[in-house]
Design a protein around this motif. Structure first.
Motif, PDB file in Angstrom:
ATOM      1  N   ILE A  30       0.842  -1.193   0.000  1.00 50.69           N
ATOM      2  CA  ILE A  30       0.000   0.000   0.000  1.00 50.69           C
ATOM      3  C   ILE A  30       0.881   1.249   0.000  1.00 50.69           C
ATOM      4  O   ILE A  30       1.694   1.445   0.907  1.00 50.69           O
ATOM      5  N   LYS A  31       0.704   2.100  -0.977  1.00 51.00           N
ATOM      6  CA  LYS A  31       1.494   3.323  -1.064  1.00 51.00           C
ATOM      7  C   LYS A  31       0.907   4.380  -0.125  1.00 51.00           C
ATOM      8  O   LYS A  31      -0.279   4.691  -0.178  1.00 51.00           O
ATOM      9  N   THR A  32       1.753   4.918   0.729  1.00 50.20           N
ATOM     10  CA  THR A  32       1.303   5.914   1.697  1.00 50.20           C
ATOM     11  C   THR A  32       2.479   6.806   2.094  1.00 50.20           C
ATOM     12  O   THR A  32       3.629   6.510   1.771  1.00 50.20           O
ATOM     13  N   ASN A  33       2.162   7.885   2.786  1.00 49.04           N
ATOM     14  CA  ASN A  33       3.209   8.790   3.295  1.00 49.04           C
ATOM     15  C   ASN A  33       2.982   9.117   4.771  1.00 49.04           C
ATOM     16  O   ASN A  33       3.494  10.114   5.278  1.00 49.04           O
ATOM     17  N   ARG A  34       2.206   8.284   5.467  1.00 54.71           N
ATOM     18  CA  ARG A  34       1.924   8.510   6.883  1.00 54.71           C
ATOM     19  C   ARG A  34       2.986   7.850   7.750  1.00 54.71           C
ATOM     20  O   ARG A  34       3.432   6.738   7.487  1.00 54.71           O
ATOM     21  N   HIS A  35       3.377   8.577   8.800  1.00 53.09           N
ATOM     22  CA  HIS A  35       4.379   8.081   9.740  1.00 53.09           C
ATOM     23  C   HIS A  35       3.876   8.310  11.155  1.00 53.09           C
ATOM     24  O   HIS A  35       3.002   9.142  11.400  1.00 53.09           O
ATOM     25  N   LEU A  36       4.456   7.557  12.078  1.00 50.71           N
ATOM     26  CA  LEU A  36       3.987   7.649  13.462  1.00 50.71           C
ATOM     27  C   LEU A  36       4.156   9.059  14.007  1.00 50.71           C
ATOM     28  O   LEU A  36       3.243   9.609  14.613  1.00 50.71           O
ATOM     29  N   ILE A  37       5.337   9.644  13.791  1.00 49.08           N
ATOM     30  CA  ILE A  37       5.573  11.004  14.260  1.00 49.08           C
ATOM     31  C   ILE A  37       6.280  11.802  13.169  1.00 49.08           C
ATOM     32  O   ILE A  37       6.920  11.238  12.275  1.00 49.08           O
ATOM     33  N   GLY A  38       6.150  13.112  13.258  1.00 51.78           N
ATOM     34  CA  GLY A  38       6.810  14.029  12.334  1.00 51.78           C
ATOM     35  C   GLY A  38       6.651  15.445  12.848  1.00 51.78           C
ATOM     36  O   GLY A  38       6.059  15.681  13.914  1.00 51.78           O
ATOM     37  N   LEU A  39       7.172  16.395  12.103  1.00 54.45           N
ATOM     38  CA  LEU A  39       7.067  17.798  12.477  1.00 54.45           C
ATOM     39  C   LEU A  39       6.101  18.522  11.554  1.00 54.45           C
ATOM     40  O   LEU A  39       5.859  18.083  10.417  1.00 54.45           O
ATOM     41  N   ASP A  40       5.557  19.626  12.035  1.00 54.11           N
ATOM     42  CA  ASP A  40       4.579  20.380  11.262  1.00 54.11           C
ATOM     43  C   ASP A  40       5.237  21.291  10.225  1.00 54.11           C
ATOM     44  O   ASP A  40       4.545  21.959   9.461  1.00 54.11           O
ATOM     45  N   ASN A  41       6.567  21.313  10.201  1.00 53.82           N
ATOM     46  CA  ASN A  41       7.280  22.185   9.265  1.00 53.82           C
ATOM     47  C   ASN A  41       8.485  21.426   8.717  1.00 53.82           C
ATOM     48  O   ASN A  41       9.252  20.827   9.467  1.00 53.82           O
ATOM     49  N   GLU A  42       8.642  21.461   7.399  1.00 52.27           N
ATOM     50  CA  GLU A  42       9.736  20.730   6.765  1.00 52.27           C
ATOM     51  C   GLU A  42      11.105  21.281   7.134  1.00 52.27           C
ATOM     52  O   GLU A  42      12.112  20.585   7.012  1.00 52.27           O
ATOM     53  N   LYS A  43      11.159  22.527   7.586  1.00 44.84           N
ATOM     54  CA  LYS A  43      12.448  23.115   7.963  1.00 44.84           C
ATOM     55  C   LYS A  43      12.940  22.596   9.314  1.00 44.84           C
ATOM     56  O   LYS A  43      14.108  22.781   9.658  1.00 44.84           O
ATOM     57  N   GLY A  44      12.052  22.004  10.073  1.00 50.40           N
ATOM     58  CA  GLY A  44      12.443  21.479  11.377  1.00 50.40           C
ATOM     59  C   GLY A  44      13.200  20.176  11.249  1.00 50.40           C
ATOM     60  O   GLY A  44      13.056  19.432  10.276  1.00 50.40           O
ATOM     61  N   ARG A  45      14.019  19.852  12.247  1.00 48.52           N
ATOM     62  CA  ARG A  45      14.788  18.619  12.293  1.00 48.52           C
ATOM     63  C   ARG A  45      14.495  17.912  13.614  1.00 48.52           C
ATOM     64  O   ARG A  45      14.639  18.506  14.688  1.00 48.52           O
ATOM     65  N   LEU A  46      14.070  16.658  13.499  1.00 49.51           N
ATOM     66  CA  LEU A  46      13.758  15.856  14.675  1.00 49.51           C
ATOM     67  C   LEU A  46      14.707  14.664  14.704  1.00 49.51           C
ATOM     68  O   LEU A  46      14.536  13.696  13.968  1.00 49.51           O
ATOM     69  N   TYR A  47      15.731  14.764  15.536  1.00 42.39           N
ATOM     70  CA  TYR A  47      16.712  13.688  15.691  1.00 42.39           C
ATOM     71  C   TYR A  47      16.519  13.071  17.075  1.00 42.39           C
ATOM     72  O   TYR A  47      17.083  13.547  18.063  1.00 42.39           O
ATOM     73  N   LEU A  48      15.726  12.017  17.144  1.00 42.02           N
ATOM     74  CA  LEU A  48      15.415  11.411  18.438  1.00 42.02           C
ATOM     75  C   LEU A  48      16.643  10.802  19.088  1.00 42.02           C
ATOM     76  O   LEU A  48      16.757  10.786  20.320  1.00 42.02           O
ATOM     77  N   LEU A  49      17.559  10.270  18.272  1.00 38.72           N
ATOM     78  CA  LEU A  49      18.792   9.673  18.798  1.00 38.72           C
ATOM     79  C   LEU A  49      20.016  10.331  18.175  1.00 38.72           C
ATOM     80  O   LEU A  49      21.042   9.686  17.958  1.00 38.72           O
ATOM     81  N   GLY A  50      19.919  11.595  17.879  1.00 42.38           N
ATOM     82  CA  GLY A  50      21.049  12.321  17.337  1.00 42.38           C
ATOM     83  C   GLY A  50      21.305  12.006  15.873  1.00 42.38           C
ATOM     84  O   GLY A  50      20.527  11.299  15.215  1.00 42.38           O
ATOM     85  N   ALA A  51      22.391  12.546  15.363  1.00 35.80           N
ATOM     86  CA  ALA A  51      22.760  12.376  13.955  1.00 35.80           C
ATOM     87  C   ALA A  51      24.184  11.857  13.858  1.00 35.80           C
ATOM     88  O   ALA A  51      24.981  11.971  14.793  1.00 35.80           O
ATOM     89  N   ASP A  52      24.515  11.267  12.697  1.00 36.38           N
ATOM     90  CA  ASP A  52      25.876  10.781  12.475  1.00 36.38           C
ATOM     91  C   ASP A  52      26.708  11.859  11.781  1.00 36.38           C
ATOM     92  O   ASP A  52      26.284  13.016  11.660  1.00 36.38           O
ATOM     93  N   ILE A  53      27.871  11.488  11.273  1.00 33.39           N
ATOM     94  CA  ILE A  53      28.787  12.446  10.686  1.00 33.39           C
ATOM     95  C   ILE A  53      28.221  13.106   9.434  1.00 33.39           C
ATOM     96  O   ILE A  53      28.573  14.227   9.088  1.00 33.39           O
ATOM     97  N   ASN A  54      27.294  12.425   8.758  1.00 39.56           N
ATOM     98  CA  ASN A  54      26.686  12.967   7.544  1.00 39.56           C
ATOM     99  C   ASN A  54      25.344  13.654   7.802  1.00 39.56           C
ATOM    100  O   ASN A  54      24.639  13.992   6.852  1.00 39.56           O
ATOM    101  N   GLY A  55      24.992  13.837   9.073  1.00 35.22           N
ATOM    102  CA  GLY A  55      23.725  14.475   9.398  1.00 35.22           C
ATOM    103  C   GLY A  55      22.529  13.591   9.159  1.00 35.22           C
ATOM    104  O   GLY A  55      21.422  14.088   8.933  1.00 35.22           O
ATOM    105  N   ARG A  56      22.720  12.259   9.219  1.00 31.30           N
ATOM    106  CA  ARG A  56      21.621  11.322   9.035  1.00 31.30           C
ATOM    107  C   ARG A  56      21.017  10.938  10.383  1.00 31.30           C
ATOM    108  O   ARG A  56      21.742  10.790  11.371  1.00 31.30           O
ATOM    109  N   ASP A  57      19.713  10.761  10.403  1.00 32.77           N
ATOM    110  CA  ASP A  57      19.004  10.477  11.643  1.00 32.77           C
ATOM    111  C   ASP A  57      19.330   9.067  12.116  1.00 32.77           C
ATOM    112  O   ASP A  57      19.023   8.079  11.440  1.00 32.77           O
ATOM    113  N   ASN A  58      19.928   8.946  13.306  1.00 34.36           N
ATOM    114  CA  ASN A  58      20.302   7.636  13.841  1.00 34.36           C
ATOM    115  C   ASN A  58      19.092   6.773  14.137  1.00 34.36           C
ATOM    116  O   ASN A  58      19.134   5.549  13.951  1.00 34.36           O
TER     117      ASN A  58
END
Length: 363
Positions: free
Chosen positions: A117-145
């Motif tokens: 099933i094609k969808t774009n729903r996720h359990l959590i997210g932010l109301d603005n695309e400019k925001g960054r939500l790193y629940l467990l921090g980021a790695d050297i390339n800025g990827r969400d751990n």
């Protein structure tokens, strides 16, 4: 004088659920496998997402109380990176100029739920695309751990079972035939199995992984790692099955099957091998951790799953630097997950062995 018969209830499932450690282990493993099966739904960002401006960003802080002291919907702030000339490092400070509210069942990147099933729903997210939500921090390339742990678990947690599907049928049938036929055939088959067992498994993995072409995809490497792990994992299992078959093949029900004309293959597969089910069940739970460690070790050494694809092993590689251990402890999370997973499998395996061991039945 009447004799009362005492009925002993040895329901394995009930016994496992009664054991506190095994019960907690089952819950932990269930949660881990649910998380990786629905990784796209739980993940905040796709696996290949990166923001180089957020390299080694610490975990995002979640707030539910405003600076004015009022309760609010969960929200977070972005981090602002600054260069510290004294320590020659990047420092992150909270940018309180704008709040980013956390939304449940938010819209995000597109994926196929359960591959259908094609969808774009996720359990959590932010109301603005400019925001960054790193629940467990980021790695050297800025990827969400956090997101990469979910995608990496799909490889690290499934490789054990995929290897079992190859090695255990081979070992079960090989040991069954060897023990039942006996004689010269048994000697030749067991000498070959012992030769396989004498190969140092981890060094073999390193040698074979190092010989693989550099242009191989992670999918191809993943497949070859499974085959290698299965190839070196069946021999020890076959030897134990062979010993069990030697003690079973002379029992009365086997002689009865021979007397009615049952073929040797049918006797082995239908009558003898099912009697080894208790050992097989215990061996499975105790073998999965070994396969997980094998893949994680190869990926940690850079010989397994390659970046940018994630696995717990290659994610843990980034935490081997001393400064990362001290100042970026969130990079150690893959190691904790490997430890918890292996411990849970071992606790469940030990409990199953105790339940199915006839010597533990008591009076």
């Amino acid at each position: 004088m009447t004799v009362t018969k005492i009925k002993i209830n040895r329901n394995p499932i009930k016994q496992i659920l009664k054991d506190k450690f095994a019960f907690v282990s089952l819950i932990v493993l269930f949660g881990l496998y649910i998380s990786v099966v629905f990784a796209n739904f739980f993940a905040v960002y796709p696996e290949n997402f990166s923001d180089r401006n957020m390299s080694y960003a610490p975990p995002s802080k979640i707030y539910v109380i405003t600076p004015e002291g009022k309760f609010s919907k969960p929200y977070t702030y972005n981090y602002k990176r600054t260069f510290n000339p004294e320590t020659f490092s990047n420092d992150y400070k909270t940018d309180r100029s704008q709040r980013y509210y956390i939304k449940f069942f938010a819209k995000g990147f597109e994926y196929k739920f359960l591959g259908l099933i094609k969808t774009n729903r996720h359990l959590i997210g932010l109301d603005n695309e400019k925001g960054r939500l790193y629940l467990l921090g980021a790695d050297i390339n800025g990827r969400d751990n956090f997101s990469r742990l979910l995608f990496g678990g799909q490889i690290s947690l499934t490789i054990g079972f995929l290897a079992l599907f190859i090695s255990f049928p081979i070992g079960l049938l090989y040991g069954g035939i060897s023990g039942y036929v006996g004689g010269i055939t048994d000697n030749v088959m067991m000498r070959f199995a012992e030769a396989i067992m004498s190969i140092p498994s981890f060094y073999l993995l390193i040698i074979l992984a190092a010989l693989l072409p550099a242009n191989m995809t992670s999918t191809q490497r993943f497949t070859l790692i499974i085959v290698i792990l299965a190839f070196i994992g069946w021999a020890g299992f076959a030897r134990v099955v062979r010993g069990m078959v030697l003690s079973i093949k002379n029992l009365e029900f086997i002689e009865s099957a021979k007397s009615i004309g049952a073929s040797s293959f049918r006797i082995i597969t239908k009558h003898i091998l099912p009697q080894t089910a208790s050992y097989v069940l215990v061996a499975i739970t105790l073998s999965v951790p070994g396969f997980i460690l094998g893949e994680s070790g190869l990926s940690f050494l850079g010989l397994g799953i390659q970046q940018p694809d994630a696995s717990w092993g290659n994610m843990l590689k980034e935490a081997q630097e001393y400064t990362n251990i001290l100042y970026r402890p969130w990079l150690l999370t893959p190691g904790y997950l490997i430890f918890v997973t292996i411990l849970s499998f071992n606790l469940i395996g030990d409990t199953i062995r105790d339940v199915l061991d006839p010597k533990s039945y008591g009076r």
